[in-house]
Motif scaffolding. Structure first.
Motif, PDB file in Angstrom:
ATOM      1  N   ASN A 140      -1.648  -4.383 -12.608  1.00  0.00           N
ATOM      2  CA  ASN A 140      -2.361  -5.656 -12.685  1.00  0.00           C
ATOM      3  C   ASN A 140      -1.507  -6.728 -12.015  1.00  0.00           C
ATOM      4  O   ASN A 140      -0.439  -7.088 -12.518  1.00  0.00           O
ATOM      5  CB  ASN A 140      -2.624  -6.008 -14.153  1.00  0.00           C
ATOM      6  N   SER A 141      -1.938  -7.181 -10.841  1.00  0.00           N
ATOM      7  CA  SER A 141      -1.389  -8.356 -10.148  1.00  0.00           C
ATOM      8  C   SER A 141      -0.098  -8.119  -9.365  1.00  0.00           C
ATOM      9  O   SER A 141       0.107  -8.752  -8.331  1.00  0.00           O
ATOM     10  CB  SER A 141      -1.139  -9.511 -11.135  1.00  0.00           C
ATOM     11  N   PHE A 142       0.790  -7.241  -9.824  1.00  0.00           N
ATOM     12  CA  PHE A 142       2.119  -7.153  -9.230  1.00  0.00           C
ATOM     13  C   PHE A 142       2.214  -6.011  -8.237  1.00  0.00           C
ATOM     14  O   PHE A 142       1.911  -4.857  -8.545  1.00  0.00           O
ATOM     15  CB  PHE A 142       3.182  -7.019 -10.322  1.00  0.00           C
ATOM     16  N   GLU A 143       2.667  -6.340  -7.034  1.00  0.00           N
ATOM     17  CA  GLU A 143       2.774  -5.377  -5.945  1.00  0.00           C
ATOM     18  C   GLU A 143       4.072  -4.585  -6.040  1.00  0.00           C
ATOM     19  O   GLU A 143       4.964  -4.916  -6.831  1.00  0.00           O
ATOM     20  CB  GLU A 143       2.716  -6.118  -4.600  1.00  0.00           C
ATOM     21  N   VAL A 144       4.163  -3.574  -5.226  1.00  0.00           N
ATOM     22  CA  VAL A 144       5.401  -2.803  -5.077  1.00  0.00           C
ATOM     23  C   VAL A 144       5.802  -2.898  -3.615  1.00  0.00           C
ATOM     24  O   VAL A 144       5.069  -2.418  -2.736  1.00  0.00           O
ATOM     25  CB  VAL A 144       5.214  -1.329  -5.486  1.00  0.00           C
ATOM     26  N   ALA A 145       6.916  -3.523  -3.347  1.00  0.00           N
ATOM     27  CA  ALA A 145       7.353  -3.754  -1.965  1.00  0.00           C
ATOM     28  C   ALA A 145       7.470  -2.435  -1.206  1.00  0.00           C
ATOM     29  O   ALA A 145       8.063  -1.471  -1.686  1.00  0.00           O
ATOM     30  CB  ALA A 145       8.699  -4.482  -1.959  1.00  0.00           C
ATOM     31  N   GLY A 146       6.863  -2.413  -0.014  1.00  0.00           N
ATOM     32  CA  GLY A 146       6.957  -1.229   0.835  1.00  0.00           C
ATOM     33  C   GLY A 146       5.945  -0.148   0.524  1.00  0.00           C
ATOM     34  O   GLY A 146       5.955   0.899   1.176  1.00  0.00           O
ATOM     35  N   HIS A 147       5.077  -0.389  -0.461  1.00  0.00           N
ATOM     36  CA  HIS A 147       4.078   0.619  -0.833  1.00  0.00           C
ATOM     37  C   HIS A 147       2.704  -0.042  -0.916  1.00  0.00           C
ATOM     38  O   HIS A 147       2.395  -0.728  -1.898  1.00  0.00           O
ATOM     39  CB  HIS A 147       4.439   1.280  -2.166  1.00  0.00           C
ATOM     40  N   LYS A 148       1.911   0.153   0.095  1.00  0.00           N
ATOM     41  CA  LYS A 148       0.579  -0.437   0.137  1.00  0.00           C
ATOM     42  C   LYS A 148      -0.357   0.329  -0.783  1.00  0.00           C
ATOM     43  O   LYS A 148      -0.432   1.560  -0.726  1.00  0.00           O
ATOM     44  CB  LYS A 148       0.040  -0.400   1.570  1.00  0.00           C
ATOM     45  N   PRO A 149      -1.077  -0.359  -1.648  1.00  0.00           N
ATOM     46  CA  PRO A 149      -2.008   0.348  -2.546  1.00  0.00           C
ATOM     47  C   PRO A 149      -3.157   0.980  -1.773  1.00  0.00           C
ATOM     48  O   PRO A 149      -3.561   0.492  -0.720  1.00  0.00           O
ATOM     49  CB  PRO A 149      -2.502  -0.760  -3.486  1.00  0.00           C
ATOM     50  N   HIS A 150      -3.673   2.071  -2.310  1.00  0.00           N
ATOM     51  CA  HIS A 150      -4.804   2.737  -1.668  1.00  0.00           C
ATOM     52  C   HIS A 150      -6.096   1.943  -1.870  1.00  0.00           C
ATOM     53  O   HIS A 150      -7.044   2.062  -1.094  1.00  0.00           O
ATOM     54  CB  HIS A 150      -4.975   4.146  -2.242  1.00  0.00           C
ATOM     55  N   LYS A 151      -6.115   1.138  -2.924  1.00  0.00           N
ATOM     56  CA  LYS A 151      -7.315   0.368  -3.240  1.00  0.00           C
ATOM     57  C   LYS A 151      -6.928  -0.889  -4.000  1.00  0.00           C
ATOM     58  O   LYS A 151      -6.004  -0.874  -4.806  1.00  0.00           O
ATOM     59  CB  LYS A 151      -8.266   1.226  -4.093  1.00  0.00           C
ATOM     60  N   ILE A 152      -7.631  -1.986  -3.722  1.00  0.00           N
ATOM     61  CA  ILE A 152      -7.429  -3.233  -4.466  1.00  0.00           C
ATOM     62  C   ILE A 152      -8.779  -3.660  -5.030  1.00  0.00           C
ATOM     63  O   ILE A 152      -9.747  -3.833  -4.288  1.00  0.00           O
ATOM     64  CB  ILE A 152      -6.851  -4.353  -3.582  1.00  0.00           C
ATOM     65  N   VAL A 153      -8.827  -3.818  -6.345  1.00  0.00           N
ATOM     66  CA  VAL A 153     -10.050  -4.252  -7.013  1.00  0.00           C
ATOM     67  C   VAL A 153      -9.892  -5.713  -7.407  1.00  0.00           C
ATOM     68  O   VAL A 153      -8.972  -6.073  -8.148  1.00  0.00           O
ATOM     69  CB  VAL A 153     -10.329  -3.400  -8.270  1.00  0.00           C
ATOM     70  N   GLU A 154     -10.765  -6.558  -6.879  1.00  0.00           N
ATOM     71  CA  GLU A 154     -10.732  -7.974  -7.222  1.00  0.00           C
ATOM     72  C   GLU A 154     -11.667  -8.223  -8.401  1.00  0.00           C
ATOM     73  O   GLU A 154     -12.870  -7.976  -8.322  1.00  0.00           O
ATOM     74  CB  GLU A 154     -11.135  -8.823  -6.015  1.00  0.00           C
ATOM     75  N   VAL A 155     -11.098  -8.712  -9.485  1.00  0.00           N
ATOM     76  CA  VAL A 155     -11.846  -8.913 -10.722  1.00  0.00           C
ATOM     77  C   VAL A 155     -12.441 -10.321 -10.730  1.00  0.00           C
ATOM     78  O   VAL A 155     -11.770 -11.299 -10.377  1.00  0.00           O
ATOM     79  CB  VAL A 155     -10.934  -8.716 -11.949  1.00  0.00           C
ATOM     80  N   ASP A 156     -13.666 -10.421 -11.149  1.00  0.00           N
ATOM     81  CA  ASP A 156     -14.362 -11.717 -11.173  1.00  0.00           C
ATOM     82  C   ASP A 156     -14.064 -12.450 -12.485  1.00  0.00           C
ATOM     83  O   ASP A 156     -14.937 -12.659 -13.324  1.00  0.00           O
ATOM     84  CB  ASP A 156     -15.873 -11.508 -11.011  1.00  0.00           C
TER      85      ASP A 156
END
Length: 257
Positions: A229-245
């Motif tokens: 939830n919200s926090f990225e991991v540097a150098g690792h692009k997520p396979h999917k991003i879900v934008e919550v309304d």
């Protein structure tokens, strides 16, 4: 400007900021009193300290809740002293705060609670197969898992939490919910075997994410999901991003292991 947060836990960094400002104002108080030819009221000092602490805290990159806490802490402490509260009140309050926000002090992980709209979005991400095993790392009060357990009785949900009061409340509320597919453990997330889960969810902070992601990659089964939830991991692009309304425009970052 973020070095202070990296070197100290937010609790101790905030206290250090207050202590330095208090020392500086104490030294300046007689100079100011002489300049204005009158004693400087303690309330003025408390309000000034809170304002400066809030500005400095924000300058070091702390979030808005920390800034608000820094603003109100000095005047609230002054009011407590004026009310002449029993001396045992202060250590009791401090102890309760430590037991609630334990992970802030020891791991620089605030108590973030997942809102219901985000819980609904997580529910949609769960695999449809029966017997899915999901873990919430840092499960807080357990609201997310209680919601998921109610709507997916065919799955199994486990919450891991080490802040004493949130864990106790989540365990109690879990029992009261009557869900037989829900469990809470008082366990460090880095000591858990993530290979036992098909889905791992976390809402922590940027600090533990690189190490936690490395652990997930090493332990989780191929095809399993790691959701942040919200926090990225540097150098690792997520396979999917879900934008919550929701109000804060939450983003769920999903990696397939």
């Amino acid at each position: 400007m973020n070095f202070l947060k990296k070197e100290l836990s937010p609790v101790f960094a905030a206290l250090a900021i207050q202590a330095v400002i208090f020392g500086g104002l104490s030294l300046l108080r007689p100079v100011i009193a002489e300049a204005i030819d009158m004693p400087v009221p303690l309330l003025w000092l408390a309000l000034t300290q809170g304002l400066i602490a809030g500005i400095v805290t924000r300058g070091f990159g702390f979030s808005i809740p920390w800034v608000i806490g820094q603003l109100v802490a000095p005047p609230l402490l002054l009011f407590a002293l004026v009310l002449d509260l029993p001396s045992w009140i202060f250590p009791v309050i401090l102890l309760l705060l430590i037991l609630v926000f334990w992970n802030v002090a020891v791991g620089r992980v605030p108590l973030f609670l997942t809102n219901r709209t985000t819980s609904v979005a997580i529910l949609k991400l769960l695999p449809k197969k029966k017997g899915v095993q999901m873990a919430d790392l840092g499960s807080g009060l357990g609201g997310t898992l209680r919601h998921l357990a109610k709507h997916r009785p065919d799955a199994r949900f486990t919450g891991l939490e080490t802040a004493p009061i949130p864990f106790a409340l989540s365990w109690l509320l879990g029992r009261l919910s009557g869900a037989n597919n829900l469990a809470f453990r008082f366990q460090d997330i880095f000591r858990a075997d993530l290979g036992a889960f098909d889905v791992v969810y976390c809402f922590l902070s940027p600090v533990p994410m690189p190490e936690l992601f490395k652990k997930a990659k090493a332990e989780m089964k191929p095809g399993s999901l790691f959701i942040s939830n919200s926090f990225e991991v540097a150098g690792h692009k997520p396979h999917k991003i879900v934008e919550v309304d929701d109000r804060r425009r939450t983003k769920l970052l999903v990696w397939r292991m």
